[in-house]
Design a protein around this motif. Structure first.
Motif, PDB file in Angstrom:
ATOM      1  N   ALA A  74      -4.171   5.101  -2.554  1.00  0.00           N
ATOM      2  CA  ALA A  74      -5.452   4.257  -2.468  1.00  0.00           C
ATOM      3  C   ALA A  74      -6.667   5.021  -2.588  1.00  0.00           C
ATOM      4  O   ALA A  74      -6.935   5.711  -1.855  1.00  0.00           O
ATOM      5  CB  ALA A  74      -5.326   3.439  -0.930  1.00  0.00           C
ATOM      6  N   ILE A 143      -3.961   2.433  -6.336  1.00  0.00           N
ATOM      7  CA  ILE A 143      -4.689   1.247  -5.766  1.00  0.00           C
ATOM      8  C   ILE A 143      -5.922   1.353  -5.434  1.00  0.00           C
ATOM      9  O   ILE A 143      -6.551   2.267  -4.755  1.00  0.00           O
ATOM     10  CB  ILE A 143      -3.804   1.018  -4.382  1.00  0.00           C
ATOM     11  N   LEU A 166      -4.821  -2.104   3.696  1.00  0.00           N
ATOM     12  CA  LEU A 166      -3.908  -1.303   3.440  1.00  0.00           C
ATOM     13  C   LEU A 166      -2.915  -1.084   4.499  1.00  0.00           C
ATOM     14  O   LEU A 166      -1.627  -0.822   4.027  1.00  0.00           O
ATOM     15  CB  LEU A 166      -4.671   0.324   3.185  1.00  0.00           C
ATOM     16  N   ARG A 170       0.694  -0.974   2.738  1.00  0.00           N
ATOM     17  CA  ARG A 170       0.937   0.352   2.272  1.00  0.00           C
ATOM     18  C   ARG A 170       2.220   0.743   1.736  1.00  0.00           C
ATOM     19  O   ARG A 170       2.719   1.300   0.940  1.00  0.00           O
ATOM     20  CB  ARG A 170       0.557   1.228   3.478  1.00  0.00           C
TER      21      ARG A 170
END
Length: 176
Positions: A74, A143, A166, A170
């Motif tokens: 991310a 991401i 997140l 996740r």
């Protein structure tokens, strides 16, 4: 209440300054932070050490096998230019698998440029430029969580909202 961040057990609220001390005294409140601007403070390419790390491992006779396969990374930044060549897989498709804007600008691309740079450090491929600019996790999925605007600035509450998103998502992207 402007936002409820369930995974962080946090509320983002607007209230008059003179009410802050009163609200802070509530038993349910453990911490209060004012809204703050988040800024990008330069590039970090010189501090990542990707090539150094690969050379260090290969110098021991142990082949470097960690490439990010199956993992999501991310990126909390100014967005990502998903079509960038460094972020493609060997078939030419973007490895940016999800994008979300938390700035309110309604876009996930990268008008500022920093987020694409950071994504390339983390997961840039070695397919171009004689592999001179490869990242750490060459095969990772990316991401894109855009928390900084076109000037590279954002709000603390937007960053917290992205972190909350997140935490809730996740496992979907196997973010490590």
């Amino acid at each position: 209440v402007r936002k409820q961040l369930k995974m962080l057990n946090t509320l983002v609220v607007s209230l008059p300054v003179h009410e802050i001390e009163k609200v802070a005294e509530f038993n349910e409140v453990s911490f209060i932070s004012p809204e703050r601007t988040v800024n990008v403070d330069g590039h970090v390419s010189q501090t990542t050490g990707a090539a150094y790390r690969r050379d260090q491992v290969s110098g021991t006779g142990t082949p470097y096998t960690l490439d990010g396969s199956g993992v999501g990374i991310a990126i909390f930044d100014s967005g990502i230019f998903a079509a960038h060549r460094s972020l493609q897989n060997s078939s030419g498709y973007s490895r940016v698998v999800y994008s979300k804007d938390f700035t309110g600008e309604g876009r996930t691309d990268d008008p500022y440029g920093h987020g694409t740079h950071v994504a390339s450090i983390a997961a840039g491929n070695k397919l171009y430029y004689n592999a001179a600019y490869s990242g750490i996790a060459l095969n990772a999925k990316i991401i894109n969580l855009r928390v900084l605007n076109y000037n590279g600035q954002g709000q603390l509450s937007s960053l917290l909202e992205a972190i909350d998103w997140l935490l809730a998502n996740r496992t979907t992207y196997n973010v490590r």
